[in-house]
Write an enzyme that holds these catalytic residues in place. Structure first.
Site, PDB file in Angstrom:
ATOM      1  N   GLY A 165     -46.238  13.222 -34.493  1.00 12.86           N
ATOM      2  CA  GLY A 165     -45.993  12.487 -33.246  1.00 12.86           C
ATOM      3  C   GLY A 165     -46.045  13.431 -32.057  1.00 12.86           C
ATOM      4  N   HIS A 166     -45.376  14.601 -32.188  1.00 12.02           N
ATOM      5  CA  HIS A 166     -45.387  15.568 -31.081  1.00 12.02           C
ATOM      6  C   HIS A 166     -46.812  16.074 -30.828  1.00 12.02           C
ATOM      7  CE1 HIS A 166     -41.119  16.162 -32.576  1.00 12.02           C
ATOM      8  NE2 HIS A 166     -40.928  15.947 -31.300  1.00 12.02           N
ATOM      9  N   ASP A 204     -39.320   6.631 -27.880  1.00 10.15           N
ATOM     10  CA  ASP A 204     -38.101   6.656 -27.058  1.00 10.15           C
ATOM     11  C   ASP A 204     -38.392   5.862 -25.784  1.00 10.15           C
ATOM     12  OD1 ASP A 204     -36.294   8.528 -28.551  1.00 10.15           O
ATOM     13  OD2 ASP A 204     -38.085   9.766 -28.396  1.00 10.15           O
ATOM     14  N   MET A 259     -42.450   8.014 -36.870  1.00 13.42           N
ATOM     15  CA  MET A 259     -42.144   9.432 -37.096  1.00 13.42           C
ATOM     16  C   MET A 259     -41.021   9.880 -36.184  1.00 13.42           C
ATOM     17  SD  MET A 259     -45.501  11.486 -38.047  1.00 13.42           S
ATOM     18  CE  MET A 259     -46.479  10.939 -39.448  1.00 13.42           C
ATOM     19  N   LEU A 295     -41.214  19.928 -34.949  1.00 14.61           N
ATOM     20  CA  LEU A 295     -42.414  19.175 -34.569  1.00 14.61           C
ATOM     21  C   LEU A 295     -43.042  18.437 -35.746  1.00 14.61           C
ATOM     22  CD1 LEU A 295     -44.101  21.866 -32.269  1.00 14.61           C
ATOM     23  CD2 LEU A 295     -42.505  20.046 -31.614  1.00 14.61           C
ATOM     24  N   MET A 353     -37.746  18.704 -28.451  1.00 19.09           N
ATOM     25  CA  MET A 353     -36.571  19.404 -28.969  1.00 19.09           C
ATOM     26  C   MET A 353     -36.922  20.083 -30.296  1.00 19.09           C
ATOM     27  SD  MET A 353     -33.283  17.250 -27.760  1.00 19.09           S
ATOM     28  CE  MET A 353     -33.310  16.008 -29.000  1.00 19.09           C
ATOM     29  N   GLY A 413     -43.253  10.028 -25.636  1.00 19.06           N
ATOM     30  CA  GLY A 413     -43.622   9.065 -26.674  1.00 19.06           C
ATOM     31  C   GLY A 413     -43.006   7.694 -26.429  1.00 19.06           C
ATOM     32  N   SER A 446     -38.000  13.400 -35.891  1.00 16.82           N
ATOM     33  CA  SER A 446     -37.430  14.606 -36.500  1.00 16.82           C
ATOM     34  C   SER A 446     -36.230  14.225 -37.361  1.00 16.82           C
ATOM     35  CB  SER A 446     -36.984  15.585 -35.415  1.00 16.82           C
ATOM     36  OG  SER A 446     -38.072  15.854 -34.558  1.00 16.82           O
TER      37      SER A 446
HETATM   38  O1  PAF Z   1     -37.481  13.098 -26.412  1.00 16.47           O
HETATM   39  C1  PAF Z   1     -36.972  14.234 -26.556  1.00 16.47           C
HETATM   40  O2  PAF Z   1     -37.283  14.952 -27.516  1.00 16.47           O
HETATM   41  C2  PAF Z   1     -35.944  14.707 -25.543  1.00 16.47           C
HETATM   42  O3  PAF Z   1     -35.142  13.656 -25.100  1.00 16.47           O
HETATM   43  C3  PAF Z   1     -36.566  15.467 -24.364  1.00 16.47           C
HETATM   44  C4  PAF Z   1     -37.470  14.573 -23.533  1.00 16.47           C
HETATM   45  C5  PAF Z   1     -37.362  16.663 -24.875  1.00 16.47           C
HETATM   46  C6  PAF Z   1     -35.466  15.993 -23.438  1.00 16.47           C
HETATM   47  O4  PAF Z   1     -34.616  16.862 -24.097  1.00 16.47           O
END
Ligand code: PAF
Length: 289
Positions: free
Chosen positions: A36-37, A149, A183, A33, A30, A146, A185
């Site tokens: 972690g991303h 979540d 980490m 960044l 989302m 990740g 956002s």
């Molecule tokens: O983990 C996230 O950033 C969001 O839940 C995802 C997987 C991009 C779906 O919108």
């Protein structure tokens, strides 16, 4: 790195890559960044040849409109980070591209009844709907999510199995700041005091690991200790301190097999989550966080 905004453009690029024999890796995000991303991108690169990242703040997964409105955004910075991280195709759709008269949603029932699912009604339906759409649009061989979540990642593994998506799901380790804070956002919204108070989440997991290493398996004993640690950081609200089985995310009383220790709490209006996977092999429990 190529940047595209439409589903047709993604499909055209994917077609070319598949004809060239490339394996496609997807990293859905989302935006806003952080390291972690980028670690997800590195793992996707180890497992595929052409990396697609999506940036889409998916309104459907926000149960609180204020949370959606204040979700941090910095698309220029994201483009630089994605490019230098090694993304090949950056997909940035808008709302109308992703949801043209969308009536279908995806629900993974029982796996979303506990943890975040119990506190964020509709959230996971929004996540699994958009992730299914991204899977169908990009048709990746591999997709990376990740561990932070964890409920999302474990349930996506199940969704992929149930709906026969031919996609290998990789759950990537949590990336932490040097302080131990996971980490996110959302950390941008924390004041200096809250940022330091919130370290109790990580401390509670450290303590949990110590207890497990010294033979504690009673969930009440462990979560009571974790609760005192988290309360010492004066959170505005604790959503949950839970230990659940990895396979079905249901609450357990005793740690006997692969499990998840997960916590969620608010500092101000910022909700933070953290977790640890407890795996088991012949030598005993292994804590991954
Ligand atoms: O983990 C996230 O950033 C969001 O839940 C995802 C997987 C991009 C779906 O919108």
């Amino acid at each position: 790195m190529k940047i595209v905004h439409s589903i047709d453009e993604v499909r055209a690029e994917i077609r070319k890559s598949k004809i060239a024999g490339k394996r496609i890796g997807l990293v859905p995000t989302m935006g806003y960044l952080h390291k972690g991303h980028i670690s997800l991108v590195s793992i996707a690169k180890e497992n595929s040849d052409f990396i697609v990242m999506s940036i889409f703040v998916n309104k459907l997964q926000f149960n609180d409109i204020n949370d959606f409105n204040k979700y941090p955004k910095d698309i220029e910075q994201d483009i630089i980070a994605a490019d230098s991280g090694g993304v090949d195709l950056l997909f940035i759709p808008d709302d109308s591209e992703m949801y043209q008269n969308n009536l279908t949603t995806v629900n993974v029932g029982i796996l979303t009844g506990n943890l975040c699912g119990a506190h964020r009604p509709g959230h996971f339906e929004g996540v699994f709907t958009v992730v299914s759409k991204l899977f169908n649009i990009v048709q990746p061989d591999v997709a990376v999510f990740g561990q932070k979540d964890i409920q999302q990642a474990v349930t996506i593994e199940k969704m992929v199995y149930d709906l026969n998506f031919p996609i290998h799901i990789i759950i990537a380790p949590i990336v932490r700041e040097s302080s131990g804070l996971a980490m996110s956002s959302r950390n941008k919204h924390l004041s200096e005091k809250h940022r330091s108070d919130a370290l109790v989440l990580n401390k509670s997991l450290n303590e949990c690991k110590k207890m497990i290493d010294s033979g504690y398996v009673d969930v009440k004993d462990i979560t009571n200790t974790m609760q005192s640690i988290i309360e010492s950081g004066s959170p505005d609200k604790i959503d949950y301190i839970s230990i659940v089985g990895y396979s079905d995310l249901s609450h357990i009383n005793t740690i006997e097999e692969k499990s998840i220790v997960a916590v969620a709490a608010f500092w101000g209006s910022t909700r933070l989550i953290d977790n640890m996977i407890i795996d088991k092999d012949d030598s005993g429990f292994l804590c991954i966080y």
